[in-house]
Enzyme design. Structure first.
Site, PDB file in Angstrom:
ATOM      1  N   LEU A 135       0.808  -1.217   0.000  1.00 47.23           N
ATOM      2  CA  LEU A 135       0.000   0.000   0.000  1.00 47.23           C
ATOM      3  C   LEU A 135       0.842   1.268   0.000  1.00 47.23           C
ATOM      4  CD1 LEU A 135      -2.579  -1.267   2.635  1.00 47.23           C
ATOM      5  CD2 LEU A 135      -2.806  -1.277   0.139  1.00 47.23           C
ATOM      6  N   HIS A 192      -3.525   4.373  -2.292  1.00 45.40           N
ATOM      7  CA  HIS A 192      -4.480   3.463  -1.637  1.00 45.40           C
ATOM      8  C   HIS A 192      -5.123   4.130  -0.418  1.00 45.40           C
ATOM      9  CE1 HIS A 192      -1.627   0.320  -3.469  1.00 45.40           C
ATOM     10  NE2 HIS A 192      -2.787   0.020  -4.012  1.00 45.40           N
ATOM     11  N   MET A 212       1.596   7.494  -8.054  1.00 50.34           N
ATOM     12  CA  MET A 212       2.016   6.455  -7.100  1.00 50.34           C
ATOM     13  C   MET A 212       1.556   5.098  -7.604  1.00 50.34           C
ATOM     14  SD  MET A 212       1.558   8.059  -3.377  1.00 50.34           S
ATOM     15  CE  MET A 212       2.422   9.568  -2.956  1.00 50.34           C
ATOM     16  N   SER A 216       2.441   0.625  -6.777  1.00 50.38           N
ATOM     17  CA  SER A 216       3.265  -0.411  -6.131  1.00 50.38           C
ATOM     18  C   SER A 216       4.411  -0.804  -7.053  1.00 50.38           C
ATOM     19  CB  SER A 216       2.411  -1.638  -5.820  1.00 50.38           C
ATOM     20  OG  SER A 216       1.237  -1.259  -5.140  1.00 50.38           O
TER      21      SER A 216
END
Ligand code: AMP
Length: 282
Positions: free
Chosen positions: A33, A37, A184, A186
Site C-alpha cells: 500500500l 491506496h 504512485m 506499487s
C-alpha cells in the site's frame, strides 16, 4: 482492525453488518500500500460506516510472462498502514480460497476490454472483473472505491456493475502523485534510481498535452504528438500506447468534443507503468 481470510467468515460478517444497518464500503487492492491506496480508504470512510479493504494479489489478472511472482508484498507494513488509516476490516483470502480446485467461472466485459491495456495484456481485465465480482459477493458492499489511475479498469467495473445489476455505487478517486508528478504505484518499486528519474516523463508528457488542451487545442493527433515527443526524448522509456479516448466508451477520438481521457502505458526498464489525464471541456 479485524482480519478475515475465509470467504464463509466474510459472508457472515458482512451479513451481520448489514443486519445492523451498517453501510459498507469496499476498497479492493493488491497490497503493498501507498498513499494512493490510503486516499481511497479515506474516500471510503466518507461514504460508509464500515471500511473493508481487500488485499489479494490476483493471479488471474497477470499474464504468464508478467510479474505475479515478483509483485511486491509486505503484510506487516500493509497492516500498519491500514490500522493508521482507520480501516475496520481486512479481507485477505488465499489463492486457494478464491480459486478452488476446478475453478472455471469468469466474468467478461467484452468490448471495453479490447482496447488500451486490454490489447497488451490479453486476459487481464477478465481476471480483474472476475475477482472484483467475487470480492463484491464476499463483502456485500454498498459502495466501492476505485482509482482513476487505472482509468480503463474503472470504466470496465462500472460497465460490469451496470450490466450485472450489482446494487453497488462505484466511487472514482483522483490520482495521487509523488511530488515530482509520478503517479504512485506499487510497481514504482521496480525502478532503479535512473529509471525513477526517467519515469517522470509519463506525467510530464501528459501535463504538457493537457496544457495545450487547456489553451484550446482539440486535435487529438496534435496532443498525442506533444506527449509522444516528451517520452521519446527519454532514452530509458519505451511507449506501449498513448491515445485519446471518449471518457465513457473508451472509443478513440480525433477531435475532442466531449470529455475525453488521455491514457498511456510506457515501459521504463522492465516496469510497465500507466498514467492518464482527463481532458474535461470547459
Ligand atoms: P492496486 O493495488 O494497484 O490494484 O490498486 C488498488 C486500487 O488503488 C485501484 O482502484 C487503483 O486504481 C487505486 N490506485 C492505485 N494507485 C493509485 C494512485 N496513485 N492514485 C489513486 N488511486 C490509485
Amino acid at each position: 482492525m479485524e482480519v478475515v481470510c475465509r470467504i464463509a467468515d466474510m459472508h457472515r460478517r458482512a451479513e451481520e453488518l448489514r443486519i445492523h444497518g451498517k453501510k459498507i464500503a469496499l476498497v479492493p487492492t493488491m497490497g503493498y500500500l501507498h498513499n494512493g491506496h490510503v486516499s481511497l480508504m479515506q474516500i471510503a470512510r466518507d461514504h460508509a460506516d464500515v471500511v473493508i479493504v481487500s488485499l489479494f494479489v490476483n493471479p488471474l489478472q497477470f499474464g504468464p510472462h508478467e510479474d505475479y511472482a515478483r509483485y511486491p508484498r509486505d503484510w506487516d507494513r500493509d497492516i500498519a498502514i491500514m490500522n493508521s488509516a482507520g480501516v475496520d476490516m481486512v479481507f485477505a483470502p488465499s489463492v486457494e480460497e478464491m480459486y478452488p480446485n476446478g475453478f472455471q467461472t469468469t466474468v467478461t466485459v467484452s468490448r471495453l476490454t479490447k482496447t488500451l491495456c486490454g490489447l497488451s495484456r490479453p486476459g487481464h481485465f477478465e481476471g480483474v472483473t472476475t475477482v472484483v465480482a467475487k470480492l463484491f459477493l464476499c463483502t456485500k458492499p454498498h459502495v466501492a472505491v476505485f482509482g482513476e489511475k487505472d482509468f480503463q479498469q474503472l470504466v470496465v467495473i462500472r460497465r460490469m456493475v451496470h450490466d450485472l445489476g450489482f446494487d453497488i455505487q462505484i466511487i472514482p478517486a483522483p490520482i495521487v502523485r509523488e511530488s515530482d508528478g509520478l503517479a504512485m504505484s506499487s510497481r514504482n518499486t521496480y525502478l532503479n534510481p535512473a529509471e525513477r528519474q526517467a519515469a517522470r516523463c509519463l506525467s510530464q508528457s501528459l501535463f504538457a498535452a493537457q496544457k495545450l488542451f487547456e489553451e484550446g487545442q482539440r486535435n487529438a493527433a496534435t496532443l498525442i504528438e506533444c506527449a509522444r515527443a516528451r517520452i521519446e526524448a527519454e532514452p530509458l522509456a519505451r511507449i506501449d500506447y498513448i491515445k485519446i479516448c471518449d471518457a465513457t466508451t473508451l472509443d478513440e477520438v480525433t477531435t475532442i468534443t466531449r470529455d475525453a481521457v488521455m491514457p498511456l502505458a510506457v515501459y521504463i526498464g522492465k516496469a510497465r507503468l500507466i498514467d492518464n489525464v482527463v481532458l474535461r471541456l470547459p
